[in-house]
Design an enzyme around this catalytic site. Structure first.
Site, PDB file in Angstrom:
ATOM      1  N   TYR A 100      59.651  78.851 -19.451  1.00 35.91           N
ATOM      2  CA  TYR A 100      60.309  78.886 -18.130  1.00 35.91           C
ATOM      3  C   TYR A 100      60.091  77.567 -17.393  1.00 35.91           C
ATOM      4  O   TYR A 100      61.019  76.986 -16.834  1.00 35.91           O
ATOM      5  CB  TYR A 100      59.723  80.065 -17.351  1.00 35.91           C
ATOM      6  CG  TYR A 100      60.408  80.403 -16.032  1.00 35.91           C
ATOM      7  CD1 TYR A 100      61.458  81.321 -15.993  1.00 35.91           C
ATOM      8  CD2 TYR A 100      59.986  79.833 -14.838  1.00 35.91           C
ATOM      9  CE1 TYR A 100      62.061  81.658 -14.783  1.00 35.91           C
ATOM     10  CE2 TYR A 100      60.585  80.162 -13.629  1.00 35.91           C
ATOM     11  CZ  TYR A 100      61.618  81.080 -13.605  1.00 35.91           C
ATOM     12  OH  TYR A 100      62.220  81.407 -12.407  1.00 35.91           O
TER      13      TYR A 100
ATOM     14  N   SER B  18      63.184  76.121  -9.732  1.00 34.62           N
ATOM     15  CA  SER B  18      62.069  76.965  -9.293  1.00 34.62           C
ATOM     16  C   SER B  18      60.923  76.048  -8.880  1.00 34.62           C
ATOM     17  O   SER B  18      60.864  74.892  -9.309  1.00 34.62           O
ATOM     18  CB  SER B  18      61.618  77.848 -10.464  1.00 34.62           C
ATOM     19  OG  SER B  18      60.390  78.497 -10.183  1.00 34.62           O
TER      20      SER B  18
ATOM     21  N   LYS C  21      62.992  74.981 -16.168  1.00 36.75           N
ATOM     22  CA  LYS C  21      63.185  74.670 -14.749  1.00 36.75           C
ATOM     23  C   LYS C  21      62.935  73.188 -14.462  1.00 36.75           C
ATOM     24  O   LYS C  21      63.608  72.588 -13.613  1.00 36.75           O
ATOM     25  CB  LYS C  21      62.281  75.550 -13.889  1.00 36.75           C
ATOM     26  CG  LYS C  21      62.619  77.046 -13.968  1.00 36.75           C
ATOM     27  CD  LYS C  21      64.066  77.329 -13.597  1.00 36.75           C
ATOM     28  CE  LYS C  21      64.338  78.815 -13.392  1.00 36.75           C
ATOM     29  NZ  LYS C  21      65.734  79.090 -13.014  1.00 36.75           N
TER      30      LYS C  21
ATOM     31  N   ASN D  51      72.835  79.952 -11.397  1.00 35.23           N
ATOM     32  CA  ASN D  51      71.728  80.735 -10.847  1.00 35.23           C
ATOM     33  C   ASN D  51      71.093  81.704 -11.850  1.00 35.23           C
ATOM     34  O   ASN D  51      69.932  82.075 -11.681  1.00 35.23           O
ATOM     35  CB  ASN D  51      72.265  81.508  -9.626  1.00 35.23           C
ATOM     36  CG  ASN D  51      71.352  82.627  -9.199  1.00 35.23           C
ATOM     37  OD1 ASN D  51      70.360  82.406  -8.495  1.00 35.23           O
ATOM     38  ND2 ASN D  51      71.655  83.864  -9.616  1.00 35.23           N
TER      39      ASN D  51
ATOM     40  N   ILE E 222      60.220  85.067  -4.318  1.00 37.57           N
ATOM     41  CA  ILE E 222      61.296  85.776  -3.616  1.00 37.57           C
ATOM     42  C   ILE E 222      61.367  87.204  -4.172  1.00 37.57           C
ATOM     43  O   ILE E 222      61.206  87.414  -5.389  1.00 37.57           O
ATOM     44  CB  ILE E 222      62.663  85.070  -3.841  1.00 37.57           C
ATOM     45  CG1 ILE E 222      62.575  83.543  -3.592  1.00 37.57           C
ATOM     46  CG2 ILE E 222      63.751  85.714  -2.969  1.00 37.57           C
ATOM     47  CD1 ILE E 222      62.289  83.110  -2.167  1.00 37.57           C
TER      48      ILE E 222
ATOM     49  N   VAL F  41      75.754  83.760 -19.866  1.00 32.66           N
ATOM     50  CA  VAL F  41      75.765  82.292 -19.847  1.00 32.66           C
ATOM     51  C   VAL F  41      75.155  81.691 -21.118  1.00 32.66           C
ATOM     52  O   VAL F  41      75.215  80.477 -21.321  1.00 32.66           O
ATOM     53  CB  VAL F  41      75.067  81.698 -18.597  1.00 32.66           C
ATOM     54  CG1 VAL F  41      75.792  82.084 -17.329  1.00 32.66           C
ATOM     55  CG2 VAL F  41      73.588  82.079 -18.553  1.00 32.66           C
TER      56      VAL F  41
ATOM     57  N   ALA G 240      59.447  74.655 -18.666  1.00 27.88           N
ATOM     58  CA  ALA G 240      60.213  73.583 -19.323  1.00 27.88           C
ATOM     59  C   ALA G 240      61.686  73.650 -18.910  1.00 27.88           C
ATOM     60  O   ALA G 240      62.305  72.622 -18.605  1.00 27.88           O
ATOM     61  CB  ALA G 240      60.071  73.694 -20.836  1.00 27.88           C
TER      62      ALA G 240
HETATM   63  P1  NAI Z   1      67.281  88.639 -10.540  1.00 33.35           P
HETATM   64  O1  NAI Z   1      66.698  89.224 -11.771  1.00 33.35           O
HETATM   65  O2  NAI Z   1      67.381  89.513  -9.343  1.00 33.35           O
HETATM   66  O3  NAI Z   1      68.709  88.022 -10.853  1.00 33.35           O
HETATM   67  C1  NAI Z   1      68.932  87.254 -12.007  1.00 33.35           C
HETATM   68  C2  NAI Z   1      70.291  87.642 -12.574  1.00 33.35           C
HETATM   69  O4  NAI Z   1      70.560  86.800 -13.714  1.00 33.35           O
HETATM   70  C3  NAI Z   1      70.345  89.101 -13.066  1.00 33.35           C
HETATM   71  O5  NAI Z   1      71.422  89.778 -12.450  1.00 33.35           O
HETATM   72  C4  NAI Z   1      70.507  88.970 -14.556  1.00 33.35           C
HETATM   73  O6  NAI Z   1      71.314  89.986 -15.130  1.00 33.35           O
HETATM   74  C5  NAI Z   1      71.187  87.609 -14.660  1.00 33.35           C
HETATM   75  N1  NAI Z   1      71.086  87.080 -16.011  1.00 33.35           N
HETATM   76  C6  NAI Z   1      70.004  87.040 -16.827  1.00 33.35           C
HETATM   77  N2  NAI Z   1      70.355  86.532 -18.006  1.00 33.35           N
HETATM   78  C7  NAI Z   1      71.669  86.223 -17.927  1.00 33.35           C
HETATM   79  C8  NAI Z   1      72.605  85.689 -18.847  1.00 33.35           C
HETATM   80  N3  NAI Z   1      72.278  85.371 -20.110  1.00 33.35           N
HETATM   81  N4  NAI Z   1      73.884  85.513 -18.420  1.00 33.35           N
HETATM   82  C9  NAI Z   1      74.236  85.842 -17.170  1.00 33.35           C
HETATM   83  N5  NAI Z   1      73.413  86.368 -16.267  1.00 33.35           N
HETATM   84  C10 NAI Z   1      72.141  86.565 -16.666  1.00 33.35           C
HETATM   85  O7  NAI Z   1      66.382  87.362 -10.232  1.00 33.35           O
HETATM   86  P2  NAI Z   1      66.493  86.184  -9.161  1.00 33.35           P
HETATM   87  O8  NAI Z   1      65.132  85.922  -8.716  1.00 33.35           O
HETATM   88  O9  NAI Z   1      67.544  86.428  -8.148  1.00 33.35           O
HETATM   89  O10 NAI Z   1      66.910  84.966 -10.091  1.00 33.35           O
HETATM   90  C11 NAI Z   1      67.872  83.990  -9.724  1.00 33.35           C
HETATM   91  C12 NAI Z   1      67.377  82.621 -10.142  1.00 33.35           C
HETATM   92  O11 NAI Z   1      66.264  82.259  -9.312  1.00 33.35           O
HETATM   93  C13 NAI Z   1      66.869  82.525 -11.576  1.00 33.35           C
HETATM   94  O12 NAI Z   1      67.319  81.334 -12.163  1.00 33.35           O
HETATM   95  C14 NAI Z   1      65.365  82.514 -11.409  1.00 33.35           C
HETATM   96  O13 NAI Z   1      64.726  81.870 -12.489  1.00 33.35           O
HETATM   97  C15 NAI Z   1      65.223  81.752 -10.123  1.00 33.35           C
HETATM   98  N6  NAI Z   1      63.955  81.887  -9.429  1.00 33.35           N
HETATM   99  C16 NAI Z   1      63.505  83.099  -8.960  1.00 33.35           C
HETATM  100  C17 NAI Z   1      62.318  83.184  -8.234  1.00 33.35           C
HETATM  101  C18 NAI Z   1      61.826  84.475  -7.647  1.00 33.35           C
HETATM  102  O14 NAI Z   1      60.691  84.520  -7.150  1.00 33.35           O
HETATM  103  N7  NAI Z   1      62.578  85.540  -7.642  1.00 33.35           N
HETATM  104  C19 NAI Z   1      61.499  81.993  -8.008  1.00 33.35           C
HETATM  105  C20 NAI Z   1      62.064  80.778  -8.514  1.00 33.35           C
HETATM  106  C21 NAI Z   1      63.242  80.751  -9.198  1.00 33.35           C
END
Ligand code: NAI
Length: 260
Positions: free
Chosen positions: A164, A151, A168, A98, A197, A72, A166
């Site tokens: 991060y 987030s 979010k 996401n 999570i 992305v 900024a």
């Molecule tokens: P995760 O690491 O399991 O999944 C994130 C996915 O995004 C990964 O598969 C990764 O390869 C992909 N990704 C990273 N950079 C990318 C790029 N340039 N292009 C396409 N895909 C890319 O983590 P999670 O937690 O499921 O993350 C999902 C969203 O939730 C994120 O935006 C994260 O910031 C947000 N979030 C997560 C929290 C948590 O506690 N896990 C808390 C609050 C927000």
């Protein structure tokens, strides 16, 4: 009195594009949407990881998911994958922005600028780019839905995490602006703010620290699982969720409401 009007609570046959869908909450959302009968574009950085999620979904008996590699951070790739999704499935009804990553660097230390650029590009700029690419298709849908994943770091801040935070916080503002701008067309835009999570991003935090943190900070005294967030995302994208727009929904086990 007007007769009760049942609204459409199904996304069957609708098309969703989900970024960062190879892991964590994106993967859970892809599974759930496919189970609900939606066509799902499973997009992430590596083709093999996207294919693996599609294979899992198919093994569970659901045949409407398709994999696309998508960084992305690449504006042209966003346009190409949005176009390919629309061509394959005949439109786009739902965008779930996401994808995300954690690159914490304290302000003033080496690597901060790189962390800033990457964080803003992947977790904020990409959201508007994906919506721009999908917009002609969303405009043709009678239940167009945008979900931007921010987030609880968009509602408060953790030390040494300013890039991060900024990004979010920006996602929340962008979502509100989209909601106002697209409201007259019936396109909704809402923001999900997950709390702690169990996903790839938090995999480096030990179980012990997860337990200490969640017992001290959340009302529910535990980390959430990706499926608990995916189900809230589903509620927001239902055709029946047609009067919900511009809101920020913490899915955080009560982190943001707990004082003591
Ligand atoms: P995760 O690491 O399991 O999944 C994130 C996915 O995004 C990964 O598969 C990764 O390869 C992909 N990704 C990273 N950079 C990318 C790029 N340039 N292009 C396409 N895909 C890319 O983590 P999670 O937690 O499921 O993350 C999902 C969203 O939730 C994120 O935006 C994260 O910031 C947000 N979030 C997560 C929290 C948590 O506690 N896990 C808390 C609050 C927000």
């Amino acid at each position: 009195m007007e007769p009760y009007k049942p609204l459409d609570r199904s996304i069957a046959g609708r098309t969703a594009i989900i970024t960062g869908a190879a892991s964590g909450m994106g993967r859970a959302t892809a599974h759930l949407f496919a189970r609900e009968g939606a066509n799902v574009a499973v997009t992430d950085l590596e083709q093999g990881a996207c294919d693996a999620v599609v294979a899992e979904i198919e093994a569970a008996g659901f045949k409407t998911a398709k994999a696309w590699v998508l960084d992305v951070g690449d504006p042209e790739a966003i346009k190409q994958v949005a176009a390919a999704t629309a061509e394959t499935f005949g439109g786009i009804d739902i965008v779930v922005n996401n994808a995300g990553l954690a690159r914490p660097v304290p302000l003033g230390e080496d690597g901060y600028e790189d962390s800033w650029d990457l964080s803003l590009n992947v977790m904020l700029t990409s959201h508007q780019r994906m919506v721009q690419a999908a917009l002609p298709h969303l405009r043709k849908s009678d239940a167009a839905r945008i979900v931007n994943v921010a987030s609880t770091e968009g509602l408060g801040a953790t030390s040494m995490n300013s890039a991060y935070v900024a990004a979010k916080t920006g996602v929340i503002g962008l979502t509100r602006a989209m909601a106002v701008e697209f409201g007259k067309e019936g396109i909704t835009a809402n923001c999900i703010c997950p709390g702690p999570i169990i996903t790839g991003i938090t995999a480096g935090i030990s179980d012990e620290h997860k337990e200490i943190f969640s017992k001290r900070r959340t009302a529910l005294r535990r980390y959430g699982i990706p499926e608990e967030v995916a189900n809230i995302t589903l509620s927001v994208v239902l055709p029946a969720a047609s009067y919900l727009t511009g809101v920020v929904i913490p899915v955080d086990g009560g982190l943001t409401i707990r004082n003591a």
